[in-house]
Design a protein around this motif. Structure first.
Motif, PDB file in Angstrom:
ATOM      1  N   VAL A 178      42.052   0.894 -83.926  1.00 41.39           N
ATOM      2  CA  VAL A 178      41.249  -0.001 -83.118  1.00 41.39           C
ATOM      3  C   VAL A 178      40.549   0.715 -82.094  1.00 41.39           C
ATOM      4  O   VAL A 178      39.395   0.293 -81.716  1.00 41.39           O
ATOM      5  CB  VAL A 178      42.407  -1.172 -82.367  1.00 41.39           C
ATOM      6  N   ILE A 179      41.321   1.588 -81.405  1.00 36.06           N
ATOM      7  CA  ILE A 179      40.328   2.506 -80.261  1.00 36.06           C
ATOM      8  C   ILE A 179      39.211   3.089 -81.071  1.00 36.06           C
ATOM      9  O   ILE A 179      38.202   3.274 -80.422  1.00 36.06           O
ATOM     10  CB  ILE A 179      41.579   3.537 -79.754  1.00 36.06           C
ATOM     11  N   GLU A 180      39.318   3.552 -82.136  1.00 35.52           N
ATOM     12  CA  GLU A 180      38.374   4.240 -82.919  1.00 35.52           C
ATOM     13  C   GLU A 180      37.118   3.297 -83.279  1.00 35.52           C
ATOM     14  O   GLU A 180      35.995   3.837 -83.694  1.00 35.52           O
ATOM     15  CB  GLU A 180      38.824   4.963 -83.973  1.00 35.52           C
ATOM     16  N   ASN A 181      37.302   2.022 -83.370  1.00 39.07           N
ATOM     17  CA  ASN A 181      36.294   1.119 -83.987  1.00 39.07           C
ATOM     18  C   ASN A 181      35.571   0.225 -82.954  1.00 39.07           C
ATOM     19  O   ASN A 181      36.049  -0.057 -81.618  1.00 39.07           O
ATOM     20  CB  ASN A 181      36.842   0.203 -84.922  1.00 39.07           C
ATOM     21  N   HIS A 182      34.440  -0.131 -83.085  1.00 36.79           N
ATOM     22  CA  HIS A 182      33.837  -1.043 -82.383  1.00 36.79           C
ATOM     23  C   HIS A 182      33.702  -2.274 -83.457  1.00 36.79           C
ATOM     24  O   HIS A 182      32.885  -2.051 -84.454  1.00 36.79           O
ATOM     25  CB  HIS A 182      32.180  -0.650 -81.863  1.00 36.79           C
ATOM     26  N   PHE A 183      34.231  -3.434 -82.998  1.00 36.40           N
ATOM     27  CA  PHE A 183      34.464  -4.624 -83.842  1.00 36.40           C
ATOM     28  C   PHE A 183      33.098  -5.684 -83.346  1.00 36.40           C
ATOM     29  O   PHE A 183      32.990  -5.776 -81.977  1.00 36.40           O
ATOM     30  CB  PHE A 183      35.620  -5.305 -83.739  1.00 36.40           C
ATOM     31  N   ASP A 184      32.272  -6.243 -84.332  1.00 35.68           N
ATOM     32  CA  ASP A 184      31.426  -7.229 -83.954  1.00 35.68           C
ATOM     33  C   ASP A 184      32.047  -8.545 -84.113  1.00 35.68           C
ATOM     34  O   ASP A 184      31.779  -9.398 -83.336  1.00 35.68           O
ATOM     35  CB  ASP A 184      30.365  -6.950 -85.159  1.00 35.68           C
ATOM     36  N   VAL A 185      33.253  -8.568 -84.914  1.00 34.43           N
ATOM     37  CA  VAL A 185      33.748 -10.096 -84.954  1.00 34.43           C
ATOM     38  C   VAL A 185      35.505  -9.753 -84.875  1.00 34.43           C
ATOM     39  O   VAL A 185      35.907  -8.798 -85.582  1.00 34.43           O
ATOM     40  CB  VAL A 185      33.644 -10.716 -86.063  1.00 34.43           C
ATOM     41  N   ILE A 186      36.130 -10.330 -84.354  1.00 32.75           N
ATOM     42  CA  ILE A 186      37.747 -10.450 -84.472  1.00 32.75           C
ATOM     43  C   ILE A 186      38.186 -12.065 -84.976  1.00 32.75           C
ATOM     44  O   ILE A 186      37.778 -12.764 -84.283  1.00 32.75           O
ATOM     45  CB  ILE A 186      38.202 -10.165 -82.928  1.00 32.75           C
ATOM     46  N   VAL A 187      38.784 -11.898 -86.077  1.00 31.51           N
ATOM     47  CA  VAL A 187      39.166 -13.180 -86.454  1.00 31.51           C
ATOM     48  C   VAL A 187      40.704 -13.251 -86.363  1.00 31.51           C
ATOM     49  O   VAL A 187      41.531 -12.674 -86.425  1.00 31.51           O
ATOM     50  CB  VAL A 187      39.101 -12.918 -88.124  1.00 31.51           C
ATOM     51  N   ASN A 208      32.604  -6.642 -76.708  1.00 33.63           N
ATOM     52  CA  ASN A 208      31.665  -7.691 -76.862  1.00 33.63           C
ATOM     53  C   ASN A 208      31.738  -8.484 -77.956  1.00 33.63           C
ATOM     54  O   ASN A 208      30.787  -9.351 -78.624  1.00 33.63           O
ATOM     55  CB  ASN A 208      30.191  -7.473 -76.460  1.00 33.63           C
ATOM     56  N   ALA A 209      32.961  -8.432 -78.783  1.00 35.22           N
ATOM     57  CA  ALA A 209      33.124  -8.978 -79.937  1.00 35.22           C
ATOM     58  C   ALA A 209      33.029 -10.304 -80.009  1.00 35.22           C
ATOM     59  O   ALA A 209      33.522 -10.968 -79.081  1.00 35.22           O
ATOM     60  CB  ALA A 209      34.590  -8.360 -80.545  1.00 35.22           C
TER      61      ALA A 209
END
Length: 249
Positions: A178-187, A208-209
């Motif tokens: 999770v720390i290593e990623n940038h998420f556009d969307v969280i479900v 800003n997901a």
């Protein structure tokens, strides 16, 4: 900070068995999914003689989900009870479940609609109103057994599996990803997922997901329990969640 993936990325935390349809469709739509299951189904201890007796006592076996069928067939094959199962009428709540049963040598009938009431109507047309065996898990309630009981049809809900979270090492690995990623969307696919995600990834919303909730009950829980505003609310199905995701792509 390095990123594990590039492009449009989504965080999904549902169990593997619950995510098959969504992941297949996501792949077709070239959506990058970071799947970190915070839910895991595990088999419970099952007595062979007890299961054999319950199968023999049933006129019909209803498989409410492919997941239910997977755990049931796992035990049936382990205990060499397949012949007894095939002697019953096996009904599947959807085509994927019927296909799975057929692949494992169990002739299965899909009534043609995923609405639980249609399953009951189909049984009535067949005049198959004897005892129903309904393989299931420990969590939540499924609609079909309740409908059967309302019609005074005897139903045996056979609990074969339960839901648990990831082990400590696995969770630590997820937190690193999770720390290593940038998420556009969280479900948030279910009400269960709300507390699980918040506990596992407490700093997740410092991004800003966009937030997608599986249905209105999930949206309400996020707002009431965690003061999190949802961007899109789906209609309770994986297909509807994917449709909401596409609007952000």
């Amino acid at each position: 900070m390095s990123s594990e993936t590039t492009g449009f990325t989504l965080l999904l935390t549902s169990a593997i068995e619950d995510s098959e349809v969504f992941l297949e469709d996501a792949n077709v739509n070239e959506l990058q999914v970071v799947h970190l299951p915070l839910e895991k189904y595990v088999l419970l201890e099952t007595d062979r003689d007890e299961l054999a007796a319950q199968i023999d006592a049933a006129e019909n076996i209803i498989h409410g989900h492919k997941r239910n069928a997977q755990f049931f067939i796992s035990r049936v094959e382990e205990f060499d009870l397949l012949e007894s199962v095939t002697d019953r009428v096996n009904l599947a709540a959807d085509q994927r479940t019927a296909d799975f049963l057929e692949e494992h040598g169990v002739p299965a009938i899909y009534p043609g609609s995923e609405e639980p009431i249609k399953m009951l109507e189909f049984l009535m047309r067949l005049r198959r109103l004897g005892t129903v065996l309904f393989p299931c898990g420990t969590y939540g309630k499924e609609e079909i057994p309740g409908l059967l009981k309302e019609m005074d049809i005897e139903v045996n809900e056979k609990v074969l599996f339960e839901l648990e979270g990831p082990k400590t090492e696995e969770l630590e690995s997820y937190q690193k990803r999770v720390i290593e990623n940038h998420f556009d969307v969280i479900v948030y696919h279910s009400r269960r997922s709300v507390n699980r995600i918040q506990a596992a990834f407490p700093n997740l919303h410092e991004t800003n997901a966009k937030i997608i909730a599986g249905d209105q009950a999930v949206t309400d829980k996020l707002a009431e329990d965690h003061d999190i505003e949802v961007d899109k609310t789906a209609e309770g199905s994986w297909e509807s969640i994917l449709e909401q995701v596409k609007e952000f792509m």
